[in-house]
Design a protein around this motif. Structure first.
Motif, PDB file in Angstrom:
ATOM      1  N   GLY A  12      15.833  -8.204   1.880  1.00  0.00           N
ATOM      2  CA  GLY A  12      14.785  -7.678   2.758  1.00  0.00           C
ATOM      3  C   GLY A  12      14.658  -6.170   2.671  1.00  0.00           C
ATOM      4  N   ALA A  13      13.429  -5.712   2.359  1.00  0.00           N
ATOM      5  CA  ALA A  13      13.178  -4.264   2.221  1.00  0.00           C
ATOM      6  C   ALA A  13      12.409  -3.729   3.428  1.00  0.00           C
ATOM      7  CB  ALA A  13      12.416  -3.988   0.926  1.00  0.00           C
ATOM      8  N   GLY A  14      12.772  -4.209   4.644  1.00  0.00           N
ATOM      9  CA  GLY A  14      12.218  -3.639   5.878  1.00  0.00           C
ATOM     10  C   GLY A  14      13.035  -2.422   6.287  1.00  0.00           C
ATOM     11  N   ASP A  35      13.036  -8.172  -1.992  1.00  0.00           N
ATOM     12  CA  ASP A  35      12.096  -8.615  -0.951  1.00  0.00           C
ATOM     13  C   ASP A  35      11.120  -9.612  -1.556  1.00  0.00           C
ATOM     14  OD1 ASP A  35      11.271  -7.219   2.046  1.00  0.00           O
ATOM     15  OD2 ASP A  35       9.941  -8.724   1.151  1.00  0.00           O
ATOM     16  N   LYS A  36      10.848 -10.656  -0.807  1.00  0.00           N
ATOM     17  CA  LYS A  36       9.956 -11.703  -1.334  1.00  0.00           C
ATOM     18  C   LYS A  36       8.500 -11.237  -1.392  1.00  0.00           C
ATOM     19  CE  LYS A  36       9.603 -13.875   3.202  1.00  0.00           C
ATOM     20  NZ  LYS A  36       9.904 -15.019   4.040  1.00  0.00           N
ATOM     21  N   LEU A  37       8.173 -10.189  -0.608  1.00  0.00           N
ATOM     22  CA  LEU A  37       6.782  -9.713  -0.583  1.00  0.00           C
ATOM     23  C   LEU A  37       6.527  -8.752  -1.744  1.00  0.00           C
ATOM     24  CD1 LEU A  37       6.345  -9.109   3.252  1.00  0.00           C
ATOM     25  CD2 LEU A  37       5.511 -11.028   1.878  1.00  0.00           C
ATOM     26  N   ALA A  44       7.280  -2.804   8.924  1.00  0.00           N
ATOM     27  CA  ALA A  44       7.001  -1.376   9.070  1.00  0.00           C
ATOM     28  C   ALA A  44       6.367  -0.919   7.763  1.00  0.00           C
ATOM     29  CB  ALA A  44       8.270  -0.597   9.360  1.00  0.00           C
ATOM     30  N   THR A 216      10.531 -10.781  -5.072  1.00  0.00           N
ATOM     31  CA  THR A 216      11.778 -11.438  -5.472  1.00  0.00           C
ATOM     32  C   THR A 216      12.401 -12.101  -4.240  1.00  0.00           C
ATOM     33  OG1 THR A 216      12.107  -9.720  -7.148  1.00  0.00           O
ATOM     34  CG2 THR A 216      14.039 -11.059  -6.561  1.00  0.00           C
ATOM     35  N   SER A 250      18.467  -8.725   6.113  1.00  0.00           N
ATOM     36  CA  SER A 250      17.551  -8.326   7.196  1.00  0.00           C
ATOM     37  C   SER A 250      16.462  -9.384   7.365  1.00  0.00           C
ATOM     38  CB  SER A 250      16.930  -6.951   6.918  1.00  0.00           C
ATOM     39  OG  SER A 250      16.033  -7.032   5.838  1.00  0.00           O
ATOM     40  N   CYS A 284      -2.305  -8.205  18.207  1.00  0.00           N
ATOM     41  CA  CYS A 284      -2.951  -6.897  17.999  1.00  0.00           C
ATOM     42  C   CYS A 284      -4.401  -7.115  17.575  1.00  0.00           C
ATOM     43  CB  CYS A 284      -2.285  -6.108  16.872  1.00  0.00           C
ATOM     44  SG  CYS A 284      -0.563  -5.794  17.161  1.00  0.00           S
TER      45      CYS A 284
HETATM   46  C1  LIG Z   1       2.901  -5.746  15.952  1.00  0.00           C
HETATM   47  C2  LIG Z   1       4.181  -4.971  15.970  1.00  0.00           C
HETATM   48  C3  LIG Z   1       4.186  -3.684  16.468  1.00  0.00           C
HETATM   49  C4  LIG Z   1       5.386  -2.966  16.497  1.00  0.00           C
HETATM   50  N1  LIG Z   1       5.370  -1.672  16.934  1.00  0.00           N
HETATM   51  C5  LIG Z   1       6.493  -0.939  16.844  1.00  0.00           C
HETATM   52  C6  LIG Z   1       6.441   0.459  17.091  1.00  0.00           C
HETATM   53  O1  LIG Z   1       5.355   1.024  17.324  1.00  0.00           O
HETATM   54  N2  LIG Z   1       7.605   1.170  17.024  1.00  0.00           N
HETATM   55  C7  LIG Z   1       8.810   0.561  16.725  1.00  0.00           C
HETATM   56  O2  LIG Z   1       9.843   1.252  16.703  1.00  0.00           O
HETATM   57  N3  LIG Z   1       8.872  -0.756  16.437  1.00  0.00           N
HETATM   58  C8  LIG Z   1       7.746  -1.509  16.467  1.00  0.00           C
HETATM   59  N4  LIG Z   1       7.769  -2.827  16.111  1.00  0.00           N
HETATM   60  C9  LIG Z   1       9.068  -3.427  15.742  1.00  0.00           C
HETATM   61  C10 LIG Z   1       9.452  -3.073  14.297  1.00  0.00           C
HETATM   62  O3  LIG Z   1       8.322  -3.204  13.461  1.00  0.00           O
HETATM   63  C11 LIG Z   1      10.545  -4.019  13.839  1.00  0.00           C
HETATM   64  O4  LIG Z   1      11.601  -3.966  14.769  1.00  0.00           O
HETATM   65  C12 LIG Z   1      11.088  -3.635  12.456  1.00  0.00           C
HETATM   66  O5  LIG Z   1      10.068  -3.319  11.548  1.00  0.00           O
HETATM   67  C13 LIG Z   1      11.924  -4.789  11.939  1.00  0.00           C
HETATM   68  O6  LIG Z   1      12.544  -4.423  10.722  1.00  0.00           O
HETATM   69  P1  LIG Z   1      13.597  -5.393  10.046  1.00  0.00           P
HETATM   70  O7  LIG Z   1      14.175  -4.696   8.896  1.00  0.00           O
HETATM   71  O8  LIG Z   1      14.528  -5.935  11.088  1.00  0.00           O
HETATM   72  O9  LIG Z   1      12.768  -6.677   9.583  1.00  0.00           O
HETATM   73  P2  LIG Z   1      11.489  -6.844   8.656  1.00  0.00           P
HETATM   74  O10 LIG Z   1      10.627  -5.642   8.689  1.00  0.00           O
HETATM   75  O11 LIG Z   1      10.882  -8.147   9.035  1.00  0.00           O
HETATM   76  O12 LIG Z   1      12.099  -6.937   7.196  1.00  0.00           O
HETATM   77  C14 LIG Z   1      12.668  -8.118   6.696  1.00  0.00           C
HETATM   78  C15 LIG Z   1      12.216  -8.277   5.258  1.00  0.00           C
HETATM   79  O13 LIG Z   1      12.928  -9.369   4.695  1.00  0.00           O
HETATM   80  C16 LIG Z   1      12.083 -10.004   3.783  1.00  0.00           C
HETATM   81  N5  LIG Z   1      12.614 -11.357   3.549  1.00  0.00           N
HETATM   82  C17 LIG Z   1      12.775 -12.343   4.439  1.00  0.00           C
HETATM   83  N6  LIG Z   1      13.329 -13.416   3.846  1.00  0.00           N
HETATM   84  C18 LIG Z   1      13.536 -13.081   2.554  1.00  0.00           C
HETATM   85  C19 LIG Z   1      14.079 -13.767   1.418  1.00  0.00           C
HETATM   86  N7  LIG Z   1      14.538 -15.017   1.487  1.00  0.00           N
HETATM   87  N8  LIG Z   1      14.130 -13.099   0.252  1.00  0.00           N
HETATM   88  C20 LIG Z   1      13.681 -11.836   0.117  1.00  0.00           C
HETATM   89  N9  LIG Z   1      13.136 -11.154   1.154  1.00  0.00           N
HETATM   90  C21 LIG Z   1      13.084 -11.761   2.348  1.00  0.00           C
HETATM   91  C22 LIG Z   1      10.714  -9.987   4.454  1.00  0.00           C
HETATM   92  O14 LIG Z   1       9.665 -10.127   3.515  1.00  0.00           O
HETATM   93  C23 LIG Z   1      10.735  -8.609   5.120  1.00  0.00           C
HETATM   94  O15 LIG Z   1      10.096  -7.636   4.315  1.00  0.00           O
HETATM   95  C24 LIG Z   1       6.583  -3.561  16.031  1.00  0.00           C
HETATM   96  C25 LIG Z   1       6.573  -4.854  15.522  1.00  0.00           C
HETATM   97  C26 LIG Z   1       5.377  -5.558  15.460  1.00  0.00           C
HETATM   98  C27 LIG Z   1       5.358  -6.926  14.852  1.00  0.00           C
END
Ligand SMILES: Cc1cc2nc3c(=O)[nH]c(=O)nc-3n(C[C@H](O)[C@H](O)[C@H](O)COP(=O)(O)OP(=O)(O)OC[C@H]3O[C@@H](n4cnc5c(N)ncnc54)[C@H](O)[C@@H]3O)c2cc1C
Length: 434
Positions: A12-14, A35-37, A44, A216, A250, A284
């Motif tokens: 995951g590249a979040g 990342d799968k996307l 983000a 990927t 992630s 949204c």
């Molecule tokens: C509508 C909305 C508004 C928001 N507003 C705010 C804000 O204003 N400020 C703030 O601080 N936070 C905000 N948030 C929260 C914030 O966006 C999230 O907390 C944060 O982006 C999560 O990051 P993450 O790394 O945990 O997960 P993610 O960003 O979901 O990253 C996980 C990644 O893993 C990848 N993945 C999953 N399974 C696999 C697999 N099997 N193989 C490869 N890749 C995979 C996914 O494609 C994804 O890119 C908001 C969220 C939303 C939905």
């Protein structure tokens, strides 16, 4: 099957995954992020749509807080431009600017006498100074012990929307904790959108010898003898095993268990996962117009509709997000329940209806550009903070991101914090292969 090896692989590249990889490569570890996307950033990131820059999730990131500090530490540029943090409440057809100091008292004084205002403020002061309210009661029910005034309840309903949780679902203890530990930091966005910001972390990973592979998918996490040994990915139509000393996921705690196989996890952990990790839903609506639909350049809180809503004419602070001659208004609302499955059509109808009520002349002046809802495996947050720790029962397998957020903060800062916690642990336990 061809095999590669890295010190750490990250699924995951979040924000959680890229912060982890940037901290690791900055400390001399080799890291691969998959990342799968086809793009980085996860929830983000940003996409171009009809000339507008729209977010894939997060709209703003706090400035001067955990995320910015992490970017600075790893040497990633943090070109985030802040917007005015002052809130404006639209209530009963009037706008009330909330002063930055003493704002709550000032706002409540428009709708309640001194005795009523004092009762609520005293309860909050006591919750700050003595003990946070229980997590077993919602903020709404907790407040009802101190006031029955609908306008005051609406003010808090609006404030809780800033934390993106439904008023009736937000545990009172959680709300007070977020207020108490709020850093007072400002917030902002990258003028080119979140994707540009997240690419700065990719730059750090790659400069440190790591790799970021998009498109990927991780098909499984390899576990042998109770420890994570790597992952199997699907890349260019082929399966490839990547060996690693540690795996960081992630993808969310539920997906991590699915990828590794639930048989490798202790029953108690699986029970906690089931009981505590529930994704939160959100909606949204993005609106285009020729002239700004609201004049205020910051966040407007609209708490009295059928749904609690916040909105911002984002193009006032970030003209770059709209094509020339156009404006972008973004409205965010918590659905009827943060945790129940969304009735998407009904929710969107309700929220668009509220928006039309809040903005005079909406039908003549505005065009709905895009509607998005967030739930299940692409939620607002994967869980409320404090649900699980970052370590899993499988040795060398960690979760990062908002499914395993510490008690404070929420959102992106929480994701950066989990990366910091996990990388500190890896640095103590594993040496880079060198
Ligand atoms: C509508 C909305 C508004 C928001 N507003 C705010 C804000 O204003 N400020 C703030 O601080 N936070 C905000 N948030 C929260 C914030 O966006 C999230 O907390 C944060 O982006 C999560 O990051 P993450 O790394 O945990 O997960 P993610 O960003 O979901 O990253 C996980 C990644 O893993 C990848 N993945 C999953 N399974 C696999 C697999 N099997 N193989 C490869 N890749 C995979 C996914 O494609 C994804 O890119 C908001 C969220 C939303 C939905």
């Amino acid at each position: 099957m061809k095999q590669d090896r890295y010190d750490v692989v990250v699924v995951g590249a979040g924000m959680g995954g890229l912060c982890s990889a940037a901290l690791l490569t900055h400390s001399g570890y080799t890291a691969l992020v998959v990342d799968k996307l086809p793009f980085v950033g996860g929830r983000a990131s940003s996409v171009k749509y009809k000339g507008f820059t729209l977010p894939t999730g997060a709209l703003y990131v706090e400035t001067g807080g955990v995320v910015e500090k992490l970017f600075k530490e790893v040497g990633a540029p943090f070109a985030v431009r802040s917007f005015p943090m002052q809130l404006c409440f639209r209530m009963g057809g009037r706008d009330y600017l909330m002063p930055q100091k003493g704002g709550l008292r000032d706002l409540m004084s428009h709708f309640a006498d001194e005795r009523e205002t004092a009762a609520v403020l005293t309860a909050i002061r006591r919750a700050f100074a003595w003990q946070e309210p229980s997590m077993a009661i919602s903020l709404r029910d907790w407040l009802l012990q101190h006031t029955q005034n609908e306008k005051i309840l609406a003010i808090f309903r609006g404030l809780v929307n800033y934390q993106c949780v439904n008023f009736r679902d937000m545990p009172a203890g959680e709300f007070i904790r977020q207020l108490k530990f709020a850093t007072g930091a400002t917030a902002g966005a990258h003028p080119q959108g979140f994707l540009a910001l997240m690419q700065e972390l990719v730059g750090v990973v790659e400069a440190g010898g790591g790799r970021v592979w998009t498109s990927t998918r991780a098909r499984s996490i390899v576990v042998r003898d109770g420890a994570a040994r790597g992952i199997v990915v699907e890349r260019n139509g082929k399966d490839l095993e990547i060996a690693a000393g540690a795996v960081i996921s992630s993808a969310g705690p539920h997906a991590t268990v699915d990828l590794a196989g639930s048989g490798h996890f202790e029953k108690g952990y699986l029970k906690e996962l089931k009981e505590k990790v529930h994704p939160l839903a959100y909606v949204c609506v993005e609106v285009s117009s020729d002239r700004p639909l609201v004049d205020f350049p910051g966040v407007m809180v609209v708490p009295e509709g059928r749904r609690q809503m916040t909105m911002m004419c984002t193009s006032l602070a970030y003209p770059e997000f709209a094509p020339p001659g156009k404006h972008l208004l973004q409205a965010w609302a918590a659905p009827d329940s943060s945790f129940e499955p969304l009735d998407t059509a009904a929710e969107v109808d309700t929220i668009v209806g509220d928006l039309k009520q809040a903005i005079p002349g909406f039908d003549d002046r505005a065009e709905i550009l895009h509607v998005s809802y967030w739930q299940k495996d692409w939620p607002m947050y994967r869980a409320l903070p404090g649900a699980l720790t970052q370590k899993t029962p499988v040795e060398n397998l960690y979760n990062v991101g908002d499914g395993v957020a510490p008690l404070v903060p929420l959102g992106l800062p929480a994701c950066a914090e989990t990366a910091r916690i996990v990388v500190a642990d890896i640095r103590q336990r594993l040496k880079p292969a060198g």
